[in-house]
Design an enzyme around this catalytic site. Structure first.
Site, mmCIF file in Angstrom:
data_model
loop_
_atom_site.group_PDB
_atom_site.id
_atom_site.type_symbol
_atom_site.label_atom_id
_atom_site.label_comp_id
_atom_site.label_asym_id
_atom_site.label_seq_id
_atom_site.Cartn_x
_atom_site.Cartn_y
_atom_site.Cartn_z
ATOM 1 N N ASP A 112 3.154 -3.843 -11.497
ATOM 2 C CA ASP A 112 3.646 -2.508 -11.165
ATOM 3 C C ASP A 112 4.915 -2.126 -11.933
ATOM 4 O O ASP A 112 5.780 -2.966 -12.181
ATOM 5 C CB ASP A 112 3.924 -2.462 -9.655
ATOM 6 C CG ASP A 112 4.067 -1.053 -9.124
ATOM 7 O OD1 ASP A 112 3.372 -0.150 -9.619
ATOM 8 O OD2 ASP A 112 4.851 -0.862 -8.177
ATOM 9 N N HIS A 113 5.022 -0.855 -12.280
ATOM 10 C CA HIS A 113 6.209 -0.274 -12.916
ATOM 11 C C HIS A 113 6.675 -1.073 -14.132
ATOM 12 O O HIS A 113 7.850 -1.433 -14.253
ATOM 13 C CB HIS A 113 7.347 -0.128 -11.906
ATOM 14 C CG HIS A 113 7.195 1.064 -11.018
ATOM 15 N ND1 HIS A 113 7.370 2.349 -11.465
ATOM 16 C CD2 HIS A 113 6.852 1.156 -9.713
ATOM 17 C CE1 HIS A 113 7.150 3.194 -10.466
ATOM 18 N NE2 HIS A 113 6.825 2.498 -9.395
#
Length: 288
Positions: free
Chosen positions: A84-85
């Site tokens: 994620d991210h």
């Protein structure tokens, strides 16, 4: 059971008009709590490891990724791993060999043209290596210690026409949209722009993702799923549950020194939080 892919879970959720819950994990207790919570309501789930979580773990992805994969393979419900991210191209390139089926490449901090170019390159590389790729357009904000973003500020929210062009030109598989939530909220007070969400759902053919969902009340989350959200990211809600339970336990047991005594309490609190959130999203019961 064997790991499944994020794309498979999100696709199934989109077809059935519910949303898959994706929880950010930092410790093994997070991992175990997410899986146990999902098992308690017989629902598939996504385990997410953020770039900030990797930085916390001395910059090493594999220890937490391997632990998450091992725990997932012992689960009685389908579990997917999502990175994620991600802003680091080096970390992106570690994802396939570390067991991740998907990645959220985050260029949202960049001007539009730079975000598009970076995301296009990440999507091309990811697809060539079997990854399902999510991106973000607009600014959800509040991530990684940055100052909280005013979710109502001009330019913060995702524009439907711009989003349509971004998805077409970048080739991403899903888009995180800014519709009034913010990362790291510790109070559930966010009011989503459901009119904008409806316009985005009508303009885009890819699944829509809601970030910063810990600050969104249950009724708003349910309405977002009805409005077209098919993946819901949760992180802070788990940390609130864990920290609150541990604080309460240690206040009542100041003599406690064995970390298992308070970590187990924190893990149980996170498990309950996971089950509660999944119920709101309309879980897809696993067929025995």
């Amino acid at each position: 059971m064997p790991l499944v892919t994020t794309g498979e879970l999100v696709g199934r959720a989109a077809a059935a008009h519910w949303a898959v819950a994706a929880f950010n994990v930092i410790t093994l207790e997070h991992v175990e709590a997410v899986i146990a919570g999902a098992e308690s309501v017989s629902s598939p789930v996504v385990l997410q490891v953020s770039e900030n979580a990797v930085k916390f773990r001395y910059g090493r992805l594999l220890p937490l990724a391997r632990a998450a994969a091992a725990a997932a393979e012992g689960a009685s419900v389908p579990v997917a791993l999502h990175l994620d991210h991600v802003q680091s191209d080096d970390l992106l390139r570690q994802a396939p060999d570390a067991g991740f089926s998907s990645v959220m490449y985050d260029g949202s901090h960049l001007p539009y043209a730079e975000n598009l170019a970076a995301t296009r390159a990440a999507a091309d590389w990811g697809h060539a290596h079997g990854l399902w790729v999510e991106a973000e357009l607009g600014r959800v904000g509040g991530k990684g210690g940055e100052a909280p973003l005013n979710a109502h500020a001009p330019g913060a929210r995702t524009d439907p026409a711009e989003a349509g062009a971004f998805v077409a030109d970048s080739g991403v598989d899903a888009l995180a949209v800014a519709v009034g939530s913010s990362h790291a909220m510790t109070a559930r007070t966010a009011a989503l722009d459901h009119t904008l969400l409806k316009r985005l759902a009508g303009a885009l053919e890819v699944p829509l993702v809601l970030h910063g969902s810990s600050g969104v009340p249950d009724d708003e989350l349910a309405a977002a799923v009805t409005g077209g959200i098919t993946k819901v990211n949760i992180g802070t809600a788990l940390n609130l549950a864990m920290t609150g339970a541990i604080r309460q336990f240690l206040a009542a047991h100041p003599e406690a020194v064995d970390s298992r005594t308070y970590l187990s309490v924190g893990r149980e609190a996170m498990e309950r939080a996971v089950a509660g959130i999944i119920r709101v999203l309309g879980p897809d019961p696993v067929t025995p």
